[in-house]
Design a protein around this motif. Sequence first.
Motif, PDB file in Angstrom:
ATOM      1  N   CYS A  43       0.819  -1.235   0.000  1.00 50.10           N
ATOM      2  CA  CYS A  43       0.000   0.000   0.000  1.00 50.10           C
ATOM      3  C   CYS A  43       0.841   1.268   0.000  1.00 50.10           C
ATOM      4  O   CYS A  43       0.330   2.349  -0.276  1.00 50.10           O
ATOM      5  N   ALA A 112      -0.823   2.232   5.297  1.00 48.83           N
ATOM      6  CA  ALA A 112      -1.429   0.963   5.722  1.00 48.83           C
ATOM      7  C   ALA A 112      -1.351   0.868   7.241  1.00 48.83           C
ATOM      8  O   ALA A 112      -0.409   1.383   7.855  1.00 48.83           O
ATOM      9  N   GLU A 141      -4.874   0.863   3.288  1.00 52.13           N
ATOM     10  CA  GLU A 141      -5.595  -0.352   3.703  1.00 52.13           C
ATOM     11  C   GLU A 141      -5.348  -0.709   5.171  1.00 52.13           C
ATOM     12  O   GLU A 141      -4.254  -0.488   5.692  1.00 52.13           O
ATOM     13  N   VAL A 193     -12.230  -5.530   1.127  1.00 50.05           N
ATOM     14  CA  VAL A 193     -11.583  -6.056  -0.082  1.00 50.05           C
ATOM     15  C   VAL A 193     -11.697  -7.579  -0.141  1.00 50.05           C
ATOM     16  O   VAL A 193     -12.009  -8.151  -1.180  1.00 50.05           O
ATOM     17  N   ARG A 208      -8.520  -7.677   4.335  1.00 50.33           N
ATOM     18  CA  ARG A 208      -8.089  -6.340   3.877  1.00 50.33           C
ATOM     19  C   ARG A 208      -9.304  -5.430   3.732  1.00 50.33           C
ATOM     20  O   ARG A 208     -10.316  -5.824   3.136  1.00 50.33           O
ATOM     21  N   ARG A 210     -10.169  -1.418   2.585  1.00 51.32           N
ATOM     22  CA  ARG A 210      -9.526  -0.280   1.917  1.00 51.32           C
ATOM     23  C   ARG A 210     -10.304   1.014   2.191  1.00 51.32           C
ATOM     24  O   ARG A 210     -11.526   1.003   2.269  1.00 51.32           O
ATOM     25  N   LYS A 211      -9.547   2.100   2.373  1.00 50.79           N
ATOM     26  CA  LYS A 211     -10.182   3.421   2.477  1.00 50.79           C
ATOM     27  C   LYS A 211     -10.220   4.006   1.069  1.00 50.79           C
ATOM     28  O   LYS A 211      -9.145   4.165   0.442  1.00 50.79           O
ATOM     29  N   ARG A 212     -11.405   4.297   0.593  1.00 55.81           N
ATOM     30  CA  ARG A 212     -11.503   4.765  -0.790  1.00 55.81           C
ATOM     31  C   ARG A 212     -10.673   6.048  -0.985  1.00 55.81           C
ATOM     32  O   ARG A 212     -10.680   6.924  -0.127  1.00 55.81           O
TER      33      ARG A 212
END
Length: 213
Positions: A43, A112, A141, A193, A208, A210-212
């Motif tokens: 990441c 991350a 992430e 994810v 996992r 994820r932050k958009r």
Amino acid sequence: MSVQYDLEGQQRVYEKWAPIYDAVYHKFLSDAHSRTAAAAARCGKDILEVGVGTGLILRYYPVSCNIYGVDLSEHMLSKAVEKVRELRLGNVKLLASMDACRLGFADASFDAVAVPFVITLVPNPEGALDEIRRVLKPGGEIVVTSKLGADDGIVPKVEEVLAPLMKKVGWSSHFKVSRLERWAERHPDMEFVGVEPVFPAGFFKLVRIRKRG
Ligand SMILES: C[S@@+](CC[C@H](N)C(=O)[O-])C[C@H]1O[C@@H](n2cnc3c(N)ncnc32)[C@H](O)[C@@H]1O
């Protein structure tokens, strides 16, 4: 029972674990540990590890990453400090005593956040995830690795049968993957994810989120 009491309980538990933790878990968790570090490093270079413990994962991060480790237990942290010195891990920038629910970092600080074998121990896991989300950069992430229970299929039934045995060795499947999925669904900027099975035979799982960007 107050949250404060629970945290002190955790500190007492890990004071006892600190001298023997590596001997018990180094080999058994090495697949989970190396894969957690690899997923986080994909990441970007600024990585926070929450519940860094004795620092068993630190050796697996690429030297190009900047690693920040926090943990509730001073006794576990002092083992991590020894490891950083012995292995000359110059990429470890900070090891500090901190509760997962109150991280002393600015918003959007990390590419991350690795959360290995700790989320199931936190009295308020959603509170910890909220705080981790705060310090995560958009596009970054959260990598959670733990003994997480399965939600459907035959596996939950097998886990139920094995529960008394697992309890004896200190593991439980009560914390389900779906709890992480539900937390992600409640936050429009977060995306679940996926889940990967980890040695031995998916007994551990790597999730996992994820932050958009
Ligand atoms: C099972 S050990 C895992 C250590 C390390 N992550 C690993 O995989 O080897 C759990 C660690 O989480 C830490 N911990 C428990 N509750 C915590 C909290 N609320 N905030 C930060 N660390 C916590 C404990 O002190 C302990 O070092």
